[in-house]
Design a protein around this motif. Sequence first.
Motif, PDB file in Angstrom:
ATOM      1  N   UNK A 110      -3.260 -10.005 -15.258  1.00 51.65           N
ATOM      2  CA  UNK A 110      -4.281  -9.477 -16.166  1.00 51.65           C
ATOM      3  C   UNK A 110      -5.269  -8.530 -15.502  1.00 51.65           C
ATOM      4  N   UNK A 111      -5.502  -8.673 -14.216  1.00 54.50           N
ATOM      5  CA  UNK A 111      -6.544  -7.885 -13.551  1.00 54.50           C
ATOM      6  C   UNK A 111      -6.010  -6.499 -13.188  1.00 54.50           C
ATOM      7  N   UNK A 112      -6.155  -5.595 -14.152  1.00 51.63           N
ATOM      8  CA  UNK A 112      -5.692  -4.224 -13.946  1.00 51.63           C
ATOM      9  C   UNK A 112      -6.886  -3.281 -13.898  1.00 51.63           C
ATOM     10  N   UNK A 113      -6.853  -2.217 -13.118  1.00 48.20           N
ATOM     11  CA  UNK A 113      -5.709  -1.821 -12.281  1.00 48.20           C
ATOM     12  C   UNK A 113      -5.468  -2.796 -11.131  1.00 48.20           C
ATOM     13  N   UNK A 114      -4.202  -2.873 -10.735  1.00 43.19           N
ATOM     14  CA  UNK A 114      -3.790  -3.809  -9.697  1.00 43.19           C
ATOM     15  C   UNK A 114      -4.368  -3.409  -8.341  1.00 43.19           C
ATOM     16  N   UNK A 115      -4.949  -4.390  -7.651  1.00 42.93           N
ATOM     17  CA  UNK A 115      -5.489  -4.180  -6.307  1.00 42.93           C
ATOM     18  C   UNK A 115      -4.850  -5.189  -5.353  1.00 42.93           C
ATOM     19  N   UNK A 116      -4.224  -4.677  -4.313  1.00 47.07           N
ATOM     20  CA  UNK A 116      -3.523  -5.546  -3.380  1.00 47.07           C
ATOM     21  C   UNK A 116      -4.474  -6.541  -2.706  1.00 47.07           C
ATOM     22  N   UNK A 117      -5.644  -6.099  -2.342  1.00 51.05           N
ATOM     23  CA  UNK A 117      -6.577  -6.977  -1.627  1.00 51.05           C
ATOM     24  C   UNK A 117      -6.905  -8.201  -2.470  1.00 51.05           C
ATOM     25  N   UNK A 118      -7.188  -7.945  -3.762  1.00 56.95           N
ATOM     26  CA  UNK A 118      -7.511  -9.065  -4.655  1.00 56.95           C
ATOM     27  C   UNK A 118      -6.300  -9.965  -4.864  1.00 56.95           C
ATOM     28  N   UNK A 119      -5.135  -9.367  -5.010  1.00 59.68           N
ATOM     29  CA  UNK A 119      -3.938 -10.153  -5.283  1.00 59.68           C
ATOM     30  C   UNK A 119      -3.569 -11.039  -4.092  1.00 59.68           C
ATOM     31  N   UNK A 120      -3.674 -10.517  -2.887  1.00 60.89           N
ATOM     32  CA  UNK A 120      -3.369 -11.328  -1.701  1.00 60.89           C
ATOM     33  C   UNK A 120      -4.322 -12.509  -1.583  1.00 60.89           C
ATOM     34  N   UNK A 121      -5.589 -12.262  -1.925  1.00 60.68           N
ATOM     35  CA  UNK A 121      -6.576 -13.343  -1.852  1.00 60.68           C
ATOM     36  C   UNK A 121      -6.299 -14.389  -2.916  1.00 60.68           C
ATOM     37  N   UNK A 170       0.787  -1.225   0.000  1.00 54.30           N
ATOM     38  CA  UNK A 170       0.000   0.000   0.000  1.00 54.30           C
ATOM     39  C   UNK A 170       0.818   1.273   0.000  1.00 54.30           C
ATOM     40  N   UNK A 171       2.130   1.155   0.124  1.00 60.03           N
ATOM     41  CA  UNK A 171       2.981   2.341   0.172  1.00 60.03           C
ATOM     42  C   UNK A 171       2.836   3.188  -1.089  1.00 60.03           C
ATOM     43  N   UNK A 172       2.893   2.552  -2.262  1.00 63.83           N
ATOM     44  CA  UNK A 172       2.803   3.300  -3.519  1.00 63.83           C
ATOM     45  C   UNK A 172       1.441   3.966  -3.678  1.00 63.83           C
ATOM     46  N   UNK A 173       0.396   3.268  -3.309  1.00 61.96           N
ATOM     47  CA  UNK A 173      -0.951   3.835  -3.451  1.00 61.96           C
ATOM     48  C   UNK A 173      -1.120   5.059  -2.557  1.00 61.96           C
ATOM     49  N   UNK A 174      -0.651   4.972  -1.316  1.00 60.14           N
ATOM     50  CA  UNK A 174      -0.779   6.091  -0.376  1.00 60.14           C
ATOM     51  C   UNK A 174      -0.009   7.311  -0.871  1.00 60.14           C
ATOM     52  N   UNK A 175       1.151   7.074  -1.467  1.00 58.58           N
ATOM     53  CA  UNK A 175       2.011   8.181  -1.884  1.00 58.58           C
ATOM     54  C   UNK A 175       1.918   8.490  -3.374  1.00 58.58           C
ATOM     55  N   UNK A 176       0.895   7.936  -4.029  1.00 58.40           N
ATOM     56  CA  UNK A 176       0.626   8.206  -5.444  1.00 58.40           C
ATOM     57  C   UNK A 176       1.840   7.930  -6.328  1.00 58.40           C
ATOM     58  N   UNK A 177       2.446   6.760  -6.109  1.00 60.49           N
ATOM     59  CA  UNK A 177       3.533   6.266  -6.952  1.00 60.49           C
ATOM     60  C   UNK A 177       2.988   5.109  -7.767  1.00 60.49           C
ATOM     61  N   UNK A 178       3.374   5.037  -9.015  1.00 62.67           N
ATOM     62  CA  UNK A 178       2.906   3.932  -9.849  1.00 62.67           C
ATOM     63  C   UNK A 178       3.569   2.634  -9.393  1.00 62.67           C
ATOM     64  N   UNK A 179       2.766   1.660  -9.005  1.00 69.50           N
ATOM     65  CA  UNK A 179       3.271   0.348  -8.591  1.00 69.50           C
ATOM     66  C   UNK A 179       3.312  -0.570  -9.803  1.00 69.50           C
ATOM     67  N   UNK A 180       4.451  -1.219 -10.026  1.00 69.18           N
ATOM     68  CA  UNK A 180       4.586  -2.149 -11.143  1.00 69.18           C
ATOM     69  C   UNK A 180       4.032  -3.514 -10.741  1.00 69.18           C
ATOM     70  N   UNK A 181       2.953  -3.951 -11.370  1.00 76.70           N
ATOM     71  CA  UNK A 181       2.356  -5.245 -11.009  1.00 76.70           C
ATOM     72  C   UNK A 181       3.190  -6.397 -11.555  1.00 76.70           C
ATOM     73  N   UNK A 182       2.914  -7.627 -11.145  1.00 74.46           N
ATOM     74  CA  UNK A 182       3.652  -8.783 -11.676  1.00 74.46           C
ATOM     75  C   UNK A 182       3.459  -8.885 -13.188  1.00 74.46           C
ATOM     76  N   UNK A 183       4.521  -9.277 -13.896  1.00 80.17           N
ATOM     77  CA  UNK A 183       4.418  -9.418 -15.346  1.00 80.17           C
ATOM     78  C   UNK A 183       3.374 -10.486 -15.673  1.00 80.17           C
ATOM     79  N   UNK A 184       2.486 -10.130 -16.594  1.00 80.78           N
ATOM     80  CA  UNK A 184       1.455 -11.063 -17.018  1.00 80.78           C
ATOM     81  C   UNK A 184       0.182 -11.012 -16.186  1.00 80.78           C
TER      82      UNK A 184
END
Length: 668
Positions: free
Chosen positions: A500-511, A484-498
Amino acid sequence: MENTKDLAFDTFCKLLLHTFISQTEHTSRAERKRRDSFGMFDGYDSCSEDTSSSSSSEESEEEVAPLPSSLPIIKNNGQVYTYPDGKSGMATCEMCGMVGVRDAFYSKTKRFCSVSCSRSYSSNSKKASILARLQGKPPTKKAKVLQKQPLVAKLAAYAQYQATLQNQAKTKAAAVPVEGFSWGNYINSNSFTAAPVTCFKHAPMGTCWGDISEGVRVEVPNTDCSLPTKVFWIAGIVKLAGYNALLRYEGFENDSSLDFWCNVCGSDIHPVGWCATSGKPLVPPRTIQHKYTNWKAFLVKRLTGAKTLPPDFSQKVSESMQYPFKTSMRVEVVDKTHLCRTRVAVVESVIGGRLRLVYEESEDKTDDFWCHMYSPLIHHIGWSRSIGHRFKRSDITKKQDGHFDAPSHLFMKVKEVDAAGEWFKEGMKLEAIDPLNLSAICVATIRKVLADGYLMIGIDGSEAADGSDWFCYHATSPSIFPVGFCEINMIELTPPRGYAKLPFKWFDYLRETDSIAAPVKLFNKEVPNHGFHVGMKLEAVDLMEPRLVCVATVTRIIHRLLRIHFDGWEDEYDQWVDCESPDLYPVGWCQLTGYQLQPPAPQSSRDSQSSSSKQKKKAKSQQYKGHKKMTSLQLKEELLDGEEYSFLQGASDQESNGSASYYIKQEP
């Protein structure tokens, strides 16, 4: 380091007197008349021969052994003088200017050599004493008795020591190549601001820069002069840019026609009074030599209450440029082709604290790696085994002649951590600066927990099957962040290559990955008062080609995290770097240390390189095939065309010593 010293009226005038006395004794009548044509003697004022004779009166000769004419008199405004051997004990009377043993001085403050000097100082008779000295009258008997022969020997040693330092400085300055780029012109023409030296604790003078600022006066060579010998004049700092200062000669007022840039730590910059103690002539610039009839009165008026460099400034500069790492020392350093392991390398050269390391198995010494001596990527021999880190054993069975292991105390210490309670665990998710693409902060996973707080990190979606591209960060590293650091500070977070579920959401990815986030409380929360601001200029290492130090700009600040942009290059070459990274340096660092500075890329070369890099971008693999900046010489010859090269250095994760609340919002 001592703060810059106030140039009190008496101290300044006594230095003028000494200049006159030391020069008149060895100058012919004809030469005195020639110098008098400037309205000054040795740059100040013409005086009669009676001044010289009165200063060496019969009374003076009886009480004090005469000093050698070539010996400088050290006067430092009553401050304690420390000799090259590290011992202190000498001081200068603030009233009469006499040097003596500090313990023999009067009062607890040891500011005066006698009760009479103390009372004279406090009874407002300072000016009378100064005028008496200008007329050649000797100081008080009490003060002169303190000046014994042992002091002469120590002063002689100090003079020889200073001469050695100056010769070393000249040698270093001569090694700086000239490529046509001038920081001064670059700063002036664009009204840029440079990061102050105090922002760089690892750089020379970074922790002892003191009160050096605009308005400080110094003595510098006078280039506006037709005399055949080298002469000096006083100048004031108009603007500071790192180590560099824009100087203006005294007497030019608002006229900037002869302003010039000079490195404050260079061998030609001296505190006011240096010429007097060294027997060097002070002569006003030719352009303004007829502007005033009484230059002595002008200087006294201008310099009373002003500041100059500390008297031991050049010694401090020399000491701050002594580096503990020596050639032939053996260290463990990251393997640039396999980030997950270290290898033995040998220090080949040391420049400004930067080490050129040659991997031990490199027979032709071309397989090298550049980093700073405080880099988190180098360690003492045996470090890998002690924490459980992978290590490539050398084919060399025994040390080569002359090689020896670097002592463990030379390496940067990491902050101790308590892993007994809640701690990082394998599989936990976090955000981390990708060492193979320093412009990106990526989704990452803890792959292995090592001893002493070290962690092996992998970038999600880009990892090799054998884990050869995992990289080691300490738990306190400022290059790893909580989810959540990038989201809080408005930095673009690079998601894992490949993914597909963009925009990237940490909650969904952890699940989806059935994983948990590393606890926020385990990350480094310390934010030092670093002093950087957006737009500041500096010199920065291109960590993807770490032999290069380039002209750069701070373009964004997120607490202790800096976005570094290389002037003249596309944003894709930007790097996220910690504010305490040893890979950042003040403007003028390359000139001071003799390191090659890479200027901004020309527009035409930049456009061609950008087009080429975009066409030839390839997916990241175990061996990095990324962007590679070129030196100025390479740019002149041809553009690279997508050739492969290995990873050279990871993100800098210098540990912090400051303290602050954790990141909760974006900073401008």
